[in-house]
Design a protein around this motif. Structure first.
Motif, PDB file in Angstrom:
ATOM      1  N   ALA A 413       0.867  -1.188   0.000  1.00  0.00           N
ATOM      2  CA  ALA A 413       0.000   0.000   0.000  1.00  0.00           C
ATOM      3  C   ALA A 413       0.900   1.233   0.000  1.00  0.00           C
ATOM      4  O   ALA A 413       1.229   1.765  -1.058  1.00  0.00           O
ATOM      5  CB  ALA A 413      -0.941  -0.013   1.193  1.00  0.00           C
ATOM      6  N   THR A 650      -4.114   0.999   6.186  1.00  0.00           N
ATOM      7  CA  THR A 650      -4.056   0.799   4.736  1.00  0.00           C
ATOM      8  C   THR A 650      -5.318   0.166   4.158  1.00  0.00           C
ATOM      9  O   THR A 650      -5.351  -0.169   2.975  1.00  0.00           O
ATOM     10  CB  THR A 650      -2.848  -0.075   4.364  1.00  0.00           C
ATOM     11  N   TYR A 653      -6.576   1.594   0.827  1.00  0.00           N
ATOM     12  CA  TYR A 653      -5.684   1.696  -0.336  1.00  0.00           C
ATOM     13  C   TYR A 653      -6.457   1.463  -1.633  1.00  0.00           C
ATOM     14  O   TYR A 653      -7.146   0.478  -1.795  1.00  0.00           O
ATOM     15  CB  TYR A 653      -4.539   0.689  -0.215  1.00  0.00           C
TER      16      TYR A 653
END
Length: 819
Positions: A413, A650, A653
């Motif tokens: 990510a 993340t 992402y």
């Protein structure tokens, strides 16, 4: 949904007041100006009003700022804002005199403006800069000597290993002998091509000119003689010292760091060309001369160009300039965006062919990304790829003039912009580094000798930050949310992994260690109490002593509601969603179901369901006001919030707005099941990233909220900045799919419920253009149920109390009319 109350903050008063009429609430008056340092409790009432909440924050207190230790470890300094203006005064607290506090005279401020000063190797003297000049303090007698008196700005003052002092003026580095007063230029970094000397005529016309015109031939000869004499003088006279290093026209110095030995300089060079496009402007309509100003602002991610930096190691004794190559960094040429580009190419009916190619690499943007050991014999630096996927902690081999990777961190990510602290342990018998890394899923502390495997010193589902190595190079002090994601205490760990909790204050705490390592200076706060300073001995179990009292009696007397921090079960993943929930009195015994408001914090990567004082203090007070009138309020740390590890961070992402809205729905469902809330009477609001999520929730899940207010909103991520956006969505050129499915403007057709848009016009963070484009889109979609309020003089973070009041009157009115 299961209910699990993890922690509840203490409140001063949980007494709820009866509901009031809208006009009465909007117009309740308070004193127009703050009288004196604090308001008295006699001025306070039991009713929290919008006008009070949105007044200049001076009314509730002026918390200590920029606090630091004095050299004697028994004096504390802090700045405090003056009442009614932005100026700050400096105060001193004498711990050995019963915390006697006094204001520092401006005439003596230079003697103690050494918060960021550096000690010499014997720890007897300190060097620092004040107002652009260099000062040296002898610690034994507190004698201060001003070293420079210039109109130039001296910066980055340091002690060299020979006890001389070095500093920088522009791109020139100097060494200053304090004893003799001699100043020596160490290096002059020139952004131009190296002069080539006197050149003989080359073109046909030039050659003929020198043949035919004796005057021209004479001038050429004289120039050559002068150049030869100058070169001989430089070679044969030791008083002549050429320190120029040339890096080419059109470049600039990104970073430059001098060795403590004064013999080497690491320089990072990049192009001077701005990444801004000429269209990256912000119109300012309210100006002092009455003319519209086109302010130059940051670049949009859609316009931003890729860049890299070239590293050079300069030998200041020989004048040798050596480039440091990146091609020995593991993964320097990986195609980390191959899968992303494959998906985007396929959408266009194309086939992407992956191949190895050197990535653009630069020194990581952080505080002190280049670190020398105290003796100047070791050098470490933190590097990052432009695509945000890889971070390298490297040392430098001075014999081979090459980078040596000590640690590589890769994230499919993006690499976190936090948790990149590192440094040398200078008292160790062997060269060793400490650093933070999220490689385990949480930020933890590691120790690594240069030729050995790294040792993980902390572990668990918590985040370590603010690391201070102690002088013995065996122990570290740090901050962590070990006992609860929303409680930050101070800890100590040694190289044997023995972990000790130094504080047990609850709430949130930041710290700095005293010079003699005997005490901690702590900034402590709770949900309902703004920050104050405390001092505690460096001993587990010791009681912290409060040394400042800046909160007003009026604030203390008002009935603020302390929210419960609750772990809400998620329908999408295993980890709970930590949330602040503000409950009104008898919320579970009302004759009809309650109405509720969901506040969505900004920044994306920010934590607001912690147990300390929030940067959203106005919102906290607004929520207390709503609770007085029977509202239930929820404030969620949705996925992408800080404090919960790498996976939580993340989760968004390449698709911002989807996981968060899923979490917001879980929050609404929890309110319905556990707080006696009417599903049709829930509103939402938020600013910046919170404004973005207000739009995404109302556009993509239109039945979730009955109404919403989006403040300083992002409507199209292609118009936001590069540094933040490209981490999460890559760039529009590489990943148009991510931008389109993450930008509210593509989903505006979904709006069904009343929407209030509040937009500052001189916002150089989220441009007003985001609002203008969205409004035009809504008009073209023939949407009628939205209103726009603009604020002509406000930046991203509102400043004027009148603007704050107008904004929240509109938000409150929206909820009163729709819920």
């Amino acid at each position: 949904m299961k209910i699990q109350i993890i922690a509840a903050a203490l409140s001063f008063s949980l007494a709820a007041c009866s509901n009031t009429q809208l006009n009465e609430q909007l117009n309740t008056s308070v004193p127009a100006k703050v009288q004196g340092a604090v308001a008295t409790s006699a001025q306070a009432t039991d009713t929290i009003t919008l006008k009070q909440i949105m007044a200049d924050p001076d009314w509730f207190g002026r918390a200590p700022e920029s606090w630091y230790w004095g050299d004697d470890s028994n004096t504390v300094y802090y700045q405090q804002k003056q009442i009614g203006n932005p100026l700050r005064d400096l105060y001193a607290v004498k711990l050995l005199k019963n915390n006697e506090t006094s204001q520092v005279d401006l005439s003596s401020k230079h003697k103690i403006a050494d918060q960021n000063g550096l000690l010499n190797q014997t720890r007897t003297r300190k060097v620092y800069t004040f107002n652009g000049d260099v000062f040296v303090k002898t610690l034994a007698n507190d004698e201060v000597k001003q070293l420079t008196f210039t109109s130039s700005t001296e910066r980055n003052a340091v002690f060299l290993t020979n006890d001389n002092i070095a500093y920088q003026v522009g791109n020139i580095f100097y060494a200053h002998n304090v004893q003799t007063g001699q100043i020596k230029e160490l290096a002059n970094l020139k952004m131009s091509e190296k002069p080539t000397g006197i050149q003989p005529p080359k073109s046909y016309l030039a050659v003929e000119q020198h043949k035919l015109i004796d005057y021209m031939a004479l001038q050429q000869r004289n120039s050559e003689l002068k150049q030869t004499q100058k070169e001989r003088l430089a070679n044969e006279n030791q008083t002549i010292h050429d320190t120029k290093f040339y890096f080419g026209k059109g470049n600039r110095v990104a970073h430059a760091s001098l060795s403590p030995a004064g013999d080497k300089l690491l320089v990072s060079i990049t192009s001077a060309k701005s990444s801004r496009n000429k269209s990256d402007i912000m119109p300012n309509y309210i100006t002092k001369d009455g003319v519209i100003a086109a302010e130059k602002v940051r670049a949009r991610v859609a316009n931003n160009r890729q860049y890299q930096e070239q590293l050079f190691l300069l030998d200041l004794a020989t004048g040798k300039q050596q480039a440091l190559r990146y091609d020995n960094l593991p993964g320097f040429d990986d195609d980390v965006l191959a899968s992303v580009k494959t998906e985007n190419f396929a959408r266009e009916g194309k086939v992407y062919k992956s191949e190895k190619k050197a990535r653009n690499i630069h020194v990581l943007q952080m505080v002190n990304p280049i670190k020398w050991s105290d003796d100047g014999q070791q050098l470490a630096l933190m590097l990052e790829a432009w695509d945000n996927k890889t971070r390298w902690l490297t040392s430098v081999d001075f014999v081979k003039n090459e980078l040596v990777t000590q640690h590589k961190l890769h994230d499919d990510a993006w690499i976190n912009w936090s948790f990149n602290e590192f440094g040398w342990l200078n008292a160790s018998s062997t060269a060793s580094l400490y650093y933070l890394s999220e490689e385990s899923g949480y930020s933890h502390l590691y120790h690594k000798e240069l030729d050995a495997k790294a040792v993980k010193l902390t572990s668990g589902k918590f985040e370590v930050s603010s690391v201070t190595p102690m002088l013995d190079s065996q122990r570290f002090i740090f901050k962590a949310n070990k006992k609860h994601p929303g409680i930050y205490e101070i800890y100590q760990v040694d190289l044997a992994k023995k972990l000790i909790a130094l504080t047990d204050l609850g709430g949130t705490n930041d710290y700095t260690l005293s010079p003699d390592e005997s005490k901690l200076l702590i900034e402590h706060s709770t949900v309902t109490m703004p920050p104050e300073l405390y001092v505690q001995r460096l001993k587990a179990g010791d009681v912290a002593q409060q040394i400042t009292h800046t909160v007003s009696e009026q604030f203390l007397a008002l009935p603020w509601t302390a929210p419960s921090v609750i772990a809400i079960e998620s329908s999408k993943q295993k980890a709970p969603i930590y949330s602040k929930v503000y409950f009104p009195k008898n919320f579970d015994k009302t004759s009809e179901k309650n109405r509720a408001v969901m506040f969505t914090h900004g920044a994306g990567y920010l934590q607001n369901s912690h147990l300390g004082w929030s940067g959203y203090f106005r919102e906290f007070m607004f929520h207390s006001m709503l609770v007085q009138q029977g509202y239930v309020v929820i404030d969620m740390d949705y996925r992408a919030s800080a404090g919960y590890g790498r996976e939580w961070r993340t989760a968004i992402y390449r698709h911002m707005g989807k996981p968060e809205v899923e979490d917001m729905r879980d929050g609404v469902n929890w309110l319905i099941e556990n707080a006696n809330v009417d599903a049709k009477r829930v509103g939402t609001y938020g600013g910046s990233y919170g404004g973005f999520l207000t739009l995404m929730s109302m556009f993509t899940d239109p039945d979730l909220f009955a109404s919403g207010s989006a403040i300083r909103l992002v409507s199209d991520w292609a118009y936001y900045n590069h540094g933040y956006t490209s981490n999460i969505l890559n760039t529009p050129q590489d990943d148009a799919i991510a931008y389109e499915r993450s930008s509210p403007i593509y989903f505006a057709e979904g709006l069904k419920k009343p929407l209030l848009i509040n937009a500052p016009m001189v916002d150089d963070n989220v441009f007003f253009e985001d609002t203008v484009r969205l409004v035009q889109r809504l008009i073209e979609l023939e949407k009628q149920d939205f209103e726009t309020a603009i604020y002509p003089v406000e930046p991203h973070g509102f400043v004027q109390p009148s603007s704050w009041l107008d904004e929240y009157r509109r938000i409150y009115k929206l909820f009163e009319n729709t819920l």
